[in-house]
Write a protein that holds these residues in place. Sequence first.
Motif, mmCIF file in Angstrom:
data_model
loop_
_atom_site.group_PDB
_atom_site.id
_atom_site.type_symbol
_atom_site.label_atom_id
_atom_site.label_comp_id
_atom_site.label_asym_id
_atom_site.label_seq_id
_atom_site.Cartn_x
_atom_site.Cartn_y
_atom_site.Cartn_z
ATOM 1 N N ALA A 194 0.763 -1.253 0.008
ATOM 2 C CA ALA A 194 -0.055 -0.036 -0.046
ATOM 3 C C ALA A 194 0.931 1.204 -0.054
ATOM 4 C CB ALA A 194 -0.909 -0.092 1.303
ATOM 5 N N ALA A 195 1.997 1.263 0.551
ATOM 6 C CA ALA A 195 3.116 2.178 0.670
ATOM 7 C C ALA A 195 3.314 2.630 -0.587
ATOM 8 C CB ALA A 195 4.160 2.064 1.731
ATOM 9 N N VAL A 196 4.154 1.703 -1.386
ATOM 10 C CA VAL A 196 4.547 1.864 -2.576
ATOM 11 C C VAL A 196 3.355 2.339 -3.614
ATOM 12 C CG1 VAL A 196 5.741 0.725 -4.629
ATOM 13 C CG2 VAL A 196 6.318 0.058 -2.490
ATOM 14 N N ALA A 197 2.110 1.860 -3.547
ATOM 15 C CA ALA A 197 1.051 2.424 -4.587
ATOM 16 C C ALA A 197 0.897 3.917 -4.047
ATOM 17 C CB ALA A 197 -0.226 1.379 -4.317
ATOM 18 N N ALA A 198 0.777 4.179 -2.883
ATOM 19 C CA ALA A 198 0.272 5.397 -2.395
ATOM 20 C C ALA A 198 1.499 6.724 -2.743
ATOM 21 C CB ALA A 198 0.192 5.639 -0.917
ATOM 22 N N PRO A 210 2.998 21.375 -6.149
ATOM 23 C CA PRO A 210 3.210 21.090 -4.563
ATOM 24 C C PRO A 210 2.276 21.397 -3.696
ATOM 25 C CG PRO A 210 5.110 22.025 -5.945
ATOM 26 C CD PRO A 210 3.829 22.133 -6.808
ATOM 27 N N ARG A 211 1.204 22.308 -3.875
ATOM 28 C CA ARG A 211 0.342 22.729 -2.903
ATOM 29 C C ARG A 211 -0.891 21.994 -3.072
ATOM 30 N NH1 ARG A 211 2.595 26.714 -0.401
ATOM 31 N NH2 ARG A 211 0.832 26.861 0.738
ATOM 32 N N ASP A 212 -1.060 20.731 -3.857
ATOM 33 C CA ASP A 212 -2.116 19.894 -3.791
ATOM 34 C C ASP A 212 -2.208 19.033 -2.744
ATOM 35 O OD1 ASP A 212 -4.188 18.032 -4.641
ATOM 36 O OD2 ASP A 212 -2.855 17.058 -5.830
ATOM 37 N N LEU A 213 -3.121 19.063 -1.925
ATOM 38 C CA LEU A 213 -3.256 18.424 -0.653
ATOM 39 C C LEU A 213 -3.467 16.931 -0.782
ATOM 40 C CD1 LEU A 213 -4.821 20.954 2.085
ATOM 41 C CD2 LEU A 213 -2.464 20.259 1.775
ATOM 42 N N VAL A 214 -4.145 16.606 -2.154
ATOM 43 C CA VAL A 214 -4.593 15.233 -2.367
ATOM 44 C C VAL A 214 -3.378 14.437 -2.566
ATOM 45 C CG1 VAL A 214 -5.785 13.698 -3.878
ATOM 46 C CG2 VAL A 214 -6.802 15.775 -3.392
ATOM 47 N N GLY A 215 -2.521 14.928 -3.355
ATOM 48 C CA GLY A 215 -1.061 14.235 -3.774
ATOM 49 C C GLY A 215 -0.259 14.343 -2.645
ATOM 50 N N ARG A 216 -0.426 15.461 -1.803
ATOM 51 C CA ARG A 216 0.569 15.354 -0.360
ATOM 52 C C ARG A 216 0.026 14.363 0.547
ATOM 53 N NH1 ARG A 216 5.360 17.646 -0.731
ATOM 54 N NH2 ARG A 216 5.487 19.707 -1.677
ATOM 55 N N GLY A 217 -1.190 14.194 0.565
ATOM 56 C CA GLY A 217 -1.839 13.331 1.680
ATOM 57 C C GLY A 217 -1.481 11.785 1.336
ATOM 58 N N GLU A 218 -1.645 11.549 -0.070
ATOM 59 C CA GLU A 218 -1.116 10.152 -0.549
ATOM 60 C C GLU A 218 0.202 9.921 -0.115
ATOM 61 O OE1 GLU A 218 -2.761 7.829 -1.877
ATOM 62 O OE2 GLU A 218 -4.100 8.924 -3.895
ATOM 63 N N ALA A 219 1.092 11.066 -0.654
ATOM 64 C CA ALA A 219 2.537 10.783 -0.333
ATOM 65 C C ALA A 219 2.920 10.679 1.156
ATOM 66 C CB ALA A 219 3.551 11.844 -0.777
ATOM 67 N N LEU A 220 2.110 11.375 1.850
ATOM 68 C CA LEU A 220 2.493 11.482 3.494
ATOM 69 C C LEU A 220 2.167 10.122 4.103
ATOM 70 C CD1 LEU A 220 3.962 13.140 5.756
ATOM 71 C CD2 LEU A 220 1.990 14.092 6.373
ATOM 72 N N TYR A 221 0.855 9.746 3.521
ATOM 73 C CA TYR A 221 0.169 8.268 4.367
ATOM 74 C C TYR A 221 1.072 7.269 3.771
ATOM 75 C CZ TYR A 221 -2.922 4.230 4.385
ATOM 76 O OH TYR A 221 -3.451 3.225 4.586
ATOM 77 N N GLY A 222 1.788 7.359 2.439
ATOM 78 C CA GLY A 222 2.756 6.264 2.098
ATOM 79 C C GLY A 222 3.905 6.209 3.009
ATOM 80 N N TRP A 224 4.318 7.364 5.979
ATOM 81 C CA TRP A 224 3.916 6.680 7.257
ATOM 82 C C TRP A 224 4.053 5.423 7.204
ATOM 83 C CZ3 TRP A 224 -1.132 4.816 8.855
ATOM 84 C CH2 TRP A 224 -1.349 4.119 10.012
ATOM 85 N N LEU A 225 3.552 4.602 5.993
ATOM 86 C CA LEU A 225 3.570 3.263 6.052
ATOM 87 C C LEU A 225 5.119 2.690 6.045
ATOM 88 C CD1 LEU A 225 0.521 2.397 3.984
ATOM 89 C CD2 LEU A 225 0.689 2.052 6.297
ATOM 90 N N CYS A 226 5.621 3.371 4.980
ATOM 91 C CA CYS A 226 7.205 2.950 4.873
ATOM 92 C C CYS A 226 8.104 3.418 6.018
ATOM 93 C CB CYS A 226 7.700 4.027 3.839
ATOM 94 S SG CYS A 226 7.141 3.876 2.312
ATOM 95 N N GLY A 227 7.618 4.247 6.814
ATOM 96 C CA GLY A 227 8.643 4.334 8.170
ATOM 97 C C GLY A 227 8.250 3.179 9.052
ATOM 98 N N ALA A 228 6.878 2.782 8.932
ATOM 99 C CA ALA A 228 6.734 1.514 9.837
ATOM 100 C C ALA A 228 7.526 0.110 9.310
ATOM 101 C CB ALA A 228 5.192 1.141 9.948
#
Length: 352
Positions: A194-198, A210-222, A224-228
């Motif tokens: 899921a992290a790679v896909a996000a 860079p200010r698009d919060l949808v793209g930023r949200g996907e990237a930050l969610y990914g 987080w999963l990568c950090g885990a």
Amino acid sequence: MRGFTFPGLPARVVFGEGTLAQLPAEMERLGMARALLLATPQQEAEARGLAQRLGPRVAGVFAEAAMHTPVEISERAAALARELGADGTIAVGGGSTIGLGKAIALRTDLPQIAVPTTYAGSEMTDILGETEGGAKRTQRTPRVQPEVVIYDVTLTVSLPPALSASSGLNAMAHAVEALYAPDANPVLGLMAEAAVAALARGLPRVVAEPRDLVGRGEALYGAWLCGACLGMAAMSLHHKLCHVLGGSFGLPHAETHAVVLPHAAAYNAAHAGDAMARVARALGSASAPAGLHDLAKRIGAPVALRDLGLKEADLDRAAEIASRDPYANPRPIERAGIRALLQAAWAGAAPG
Ligand code: NAD
């Protein structure tokens, strides 16, 4: 089914847009009343603004966080925390700032709230790498694991596109290696894929807007999963190579990860078929190494070690250091193969 151990998620995670507003409540939950706020010199103004908003909840601001967590800086920060009577730290920034919070925790046992503003993933791990006298020493101890992580998507919009791209691929490397780790487990596999896909969905949007919060949200969610993934699984060849290139040749952290990842994947591809199939599926590509290389080019990340300052004459020594000590990796570590990998990564050639 093969048996496994799922070590559990180490931190309480608050994720969303504008979640920094929950900082006072999270401090209260931890019983933190006088925090030392940490930042880099580059993010000092934001930290001072936050300190002003938090008022008496902040005992002071220390804005000297630096790459690779120099011991001298950590000791000064820990001394300041004691002097101010701080009862916790709040690190707002990337891996460097979060590393400083961990280094203070190692010395003082103060609880930490991490507020990541890059995709590096340190906030989800019990890993601390410190440098002293030019040498880097990495350790794993639960003492440095942040207690609470607040992911606020809005704080990442200021991360420049180039840094977002390389930081995002740095994160993705944790997920790719978690998929073939010797201590991989099925739940972590779900998170990694899921992290790679996000990230693959988010990063092109982030770079384009860079200010698009949808793209930023996907990237930050990914991220987080990568950090885990980094926190829960042993890392292999890719991380070893980046450690060698950063530690012995001074190459920049995130950019080096971005360049090496497709080549490390190609080296392991034939020995980690299931992991590579999952990475390829998450990328929407026929092949994991090619998909990773294409993504890096598409988002303008660096693709050649020579562009990061590595000299071709250093490749022999880098291959030698990287194949010296044995470590777990799907394909056995062969010096000639590592040398060929590094040559391709140096030149920016297609992986494999
Ligand atoms: P970084 O923390 O050094 O940040 C790079 C620069 O970007 C800094 O100047 C920072 O102030 C700035 N910055 C950060 N977020 C920003 C934002 N949203 N807007 C504008 N500027 C911003 O870089 P990094 O790649 O996040 O972290 C790298 C460091 O983290 C390395 O030292 C690495 O070893 C460490 N790290 C440790 C772990 C671990 O588990 N221990 C994991 C990953 C990385």
